[in-house]
Design a protein around this motif. Structure first.
Motif, mmCIF file in Angstrom:
data_model
loop_
_atom_site.group_PDB
_atom_site.id
_atom_site.type_symbol
_atom_site.label_atom_id
_atom_site.label_comp_id
_atom_site.label_asym_id
_atom_site.label_seq_id
_atom_site.Cartn_x
_atom_site.Cartn_y
_atom_site.Cartn_z
ATOM 1 N N GLU A 1 37.150 -47.731 35.874
ATOM 2 C CA GLU A 1 37.535 -48.918 35.108
ATOM 3 C C GLU A 1 37.007 -50.184 35.771
ATOM 4 O OE1 GLU A 1 41.725 -48.921 34.577
ATOM 5 O OE2 GLU A 1 41.755 -47.117 33.317
ATOM 6 N N SER A 2 36.999 -50.217 37.107
ATOM 7 C CA SER A 2 36.475 -51.384 37.812
ATOM 8 C C SER A 2 34.970 -51.505 37.616
ATOM 9 C CB SER A 2 36.811 -51.293 39.301
ATOM 10 O OG SER A 2 38.208 -51.373 39.494
ATOM 11 N N TYR A 3 34.274 -50.387 37.672
ATOM 12 C CA TYR A 3 32.829 -50.406 37.412
ATOM 13 C C TYR A 3 32.547 -50.987 36.023
ATOM 14 C CZ TYR A 3 31.241 -47.561 41.416
ATOM 15 O OH TYR A 3 30.917 -47.108 42.670
ATOM 16 N N GLN A 4 33.285 -50.494 35.029
ATOM 17 C CA GLN A 4 33.047 -50.934 33.655
ATOM 18 C C GLN A 4 33.402 -52.416 33.470
ATOM 19 O OE1 GLN A 4 31.356 -48.905 31.531
ATOM 20 N NE2 GLN A 4 31.304 -47.760 33.460
ATOM 21 N N SER A 5 34.443 -52.870 34.134
ATOM 22 C CA SER A 5 34.826 -54.282 34.035
ATOM 23 C C SER A 5 33.758 -55.174 34.664
ATOM 24 C CB SER A 5 36.177 -54.514 34.723
ATOM 25 O OG SER A 5 37.204 -53.763 34.103
ATOM 26 N N LEU A 6 33.261 -54.755 35.837
ATOM 27 C CA LEU A 6 32.219 -55.536 36.506
ATOM 28 C C LEU A 6 30.930 -55.501 35.703
ATOM 29 C CD1 LEU A 6 31.484 -57.211 38.995
ATOM 30 C CD2 LEU A 6 30.790 -55.094 40.132
ATOM 31 N N LEU A 7 30.600 -54.359 35.138
ATOM 32 C CA LEU A 7 29.394 -54.237 34.321
ATOM 33 C C LEU A 7 29.474 -55.153 33.108
ATOM 34 C CD1 LEU A 7 26.699 -52.829 33.768
ATOM 35 C CD2 LEU A 7 27.975 -51.000 32.609
ATOM 36 N N ALA A 8 30.639 -55.198 32.447
ATOM 37 C CA ALA A 8 30.815 -56.070 31.285
ATOM 38 C C ALA A 8 30.676 -57.541 31.684
ATOM 39 C CB ALA A 8 32.182 -55.817 30.655
ATOM 40 N N GLU A 9 31.211 -57.880 32.858
ATOM 41 C CA GLU A 9 31.102 -59.261 33.339
ATOM 42 C C GLU A 9 29.650 -59.640 33.581
ATOM 43 O OE1 GLU A 9 32.207 -60.843 37.573
ATOM 44 O OE2 GLU A 9 34.028 -60.989 36.323
ATOM 45 N N HIS A 10 28.902 -58.764 34.238
ATOM 46 C CA HIS A 10 27.496 -59.033 34.523
ATOM 47 C C HIS A 10 26.670 -59.109 33.238
ATOM 48 C CE1 HIS A 10 27.711 -57.512 38.970
ATOM 49 N NE2 HIS A 10 28.276 -58.692 38.775
ATOM 50 N N ARG A 11 26.960 -58.227 32.311
ATOM 51 C CA ARG A 11 26.211 -58.240 31.052
ATOM 52 C C ARG A 11 26.480 -59.527 30.266
ATOM 53 N NH1 ARG A 11 23.992 -53.494 29.054
ATOM 54 N NH2 ARG A 11 24.398 -54.201 26.937
ATOM 55 N N ALA A 12 27.717 -60.029 30.330
ATOM 56 C CA ALA A 12 28.043 -61.274 29.627
ATOM 57 C C ALA A 12 27.271 -62.453 30.216
ATOM 58 C CB ALA A 12 29.546 -61.532 29.700
ATOM 59 N N VAL A 13 27.182 -62.501 31.559
ATOM 60 C CA VAL A 13 26.421 -63.569 32.221
ATOM 61 C C VAL A 13 24.950 -63.479 31.838
ATOM 62 C CG1 VAL A 13 25.635 -64.419 34.466
ATOM 63 C CG2 VAL A 13 28.026 -63.759 34.154
ATOM 64 N N CYS B 1 22.615 -57.325 41.593
ATOM 65 C CA CYS B 1 23.173 -56.606 40.440
ATOM 66 C C CYS B 1 22.609 -57.156 39.126
ATOM 67 C CB CYS B 1 24.698 -56.711 40.437
ATOM 68 S SG CYS B 1 25.536 -55.611 41.590
ATOM 69 N N LEU B 2 22.602 -58.481 39.012
ATOM 70 C CA LEU B 2 22.083 -59.102 37.798
ATOM 71 C C LEU B 2 20.592 -58.816 37.624
ATOM 72 C CD1 LEU B 2 23.924 -62.544 37.997
ATOM 73 C CD2 LEU B 2 24.452 -60.634 36.465
ATOM 74 N N MET B 3 19.857 -58.856 38.735
ATOM 75 C CA MET B 3 18.424 -58.566 38.701
ATOM 76 C C MET B 3 18.165 -57.165 38.150
ATOM 77 S SD MET B 3 15.156 -58.897 39.615
ATOM 78 C CE MET B 3 14.964 -60.175 40.824
ATOM 79 N N LEU B 4 18.939 -56.196 38.605
ATOM 80 C CA LEU B 4 18.745 -54.811 38.195
ATOM 81 C C LEU B 4 19.052 -54.603 36.712
ATOM 82 C CD1 LEU B 4 20.287 -53.139 41.353
ATOM 83 C CD2 LEU B 4 17.900 -52.967 40.636
#
Length: 313
Positions: A241-253, A182-185
């Motif tokens: 909402e779960s997609y957006q929460s996970l996306l925000a988490e990955h973007r922060a990392v 996910c992070l790679m993409l």
């Protein structure tokens, strides 16, 4: 005797030209063909064959019909002279285009626009973001075919990092591998946004792939975010909402990782923009310099111990 010679020339000249055209096209298709969009190779092949086919028709017509007429009417010689000037003009334009285009684009005609230096810079940063995420993998277990490349647009593919295949090729992918994928993409798109405030249009395919991989994380309960397979409006709202929460988490990392490696990403992009390709040895050398941070997943040999590879664009 003259007629017999002209008859032979009428068949031999077109055959030679068509043979050259087929060989020329085959060599370039083998050189530039790559997984991904192939429209550039297809159209360029058609253009190349058409050029040689037209030349063979002209040579046939000139040898069979025109030359005997020129013996009787010398003024008709202006027709082949005009054709020669036309072909010479095309050759000159191709030579000028060859000089104007980036190195590596030799003669091959393509309907796909060649990228400008500014566009190449964005693509190079995008691929550098993808590449440096490999710092999560122990050096000994990095992909054997690891490579980073950007092109001139000839093959219809802008650039890629060759790495491990999608987690879909694993029967039981680990949580760490799914997170890393996910992070790679996302890394390519976020690198261009965070560092130069631009987005590469080709990143949309990465975002689509992220949603597919993120589904595996969410649907298998590997995140703290809720998931439901219900097709109701409420179920769709929960998933979104779960997609957006996970996306925000990955973007922060990724934001922390990219800013910590800002100089290295620019260095990698400059090398890519200059050479067009980075070998495995060069990639590993750059990866070793990356600051991993505390939040990147740590992949082990078991996480990446499977065959095959894919091209992250």
């Amino acid at each position: 005797m003259l007629k017999m010679t002209l008859d032979h020339a009428a068949f031999i000249a077109p055959a030679i030209l068509l043979t050259i055209g087929v060989i020329q096209t085959t060599l370039h298709v083998r050189r530039f063909s790559a997984p991904g969009k192939r429209i550039g190779v297809t159209l360029a092949s058609m253009v190349t064959l058409l050029q040689f086919f037209l030349a063979s028709l002209v040579s046939y017509w000139v040898a069979l019909l025109l030359i005997p007429q020129i013996w009787q009417r010398p003024y008709l010689a202006i027709i082949p002279l005009g054709l020669c000037l036309g072909f010479a003009s095309i050759a000159i334009l191709q030579a000028v285009a060859k000089k104007a285009l980036p190195k590596g684009n030799i003669y091959f005609q393509s309907m796909v626009p060649v990228f400008s230096q500014e566009h190449r810079k964005v693509i190079a940063l995008h691929e550098a973001g993808h590449l440096l995420l490999h710092c999560s993998i122990p050096t000994d277990h990095l992909p054997k075919r690891l490579i980073a490349r950007i092109t001139n647009g000839i093959s219809g593919i802008a650039g890629y990092v060759q790495t491990f295949p999608s987690s879909k090729h694993q029967i039981f992918p680990s949580k760490e591998y799914l997170e890393w994928e996910c992070l790679m993409l996302l890394a390519g798109d976020l690198a261009t946004q965070a560092l130069i405030g631009k987005r590469y249009t080709g990143a949309s395919a990465d975002i689509d792939a992220w949603y597919q991989t993120a589904t595996s994380l969410l649907a298998n309960g590997l995140t703290p975010f809720p998931w439901t397979s219900s097709r109701s409006n409420e179920g769709a709202s929960i998933r979104w909402e779960s997609y957006q929460s996970l996306l925000a988490e990955h973007r922060a990392v990724l934001q922390d990782f990219i800013l910590a490696n800002r100089a290295l990403i620019f260095k990698t992009a400059d090398l890519l923009q200059t050479t067009g390709v980075l070998s495995r040895v060069q990639c590993v050398s750059l990866i070793k310099q990356a600051q991993r941070g505390d939040h990147l997943p740590r992949l082990t040999a078991e996480d990446v111990n499977f065959k095959g590879w894919r091209k992250i664009k």
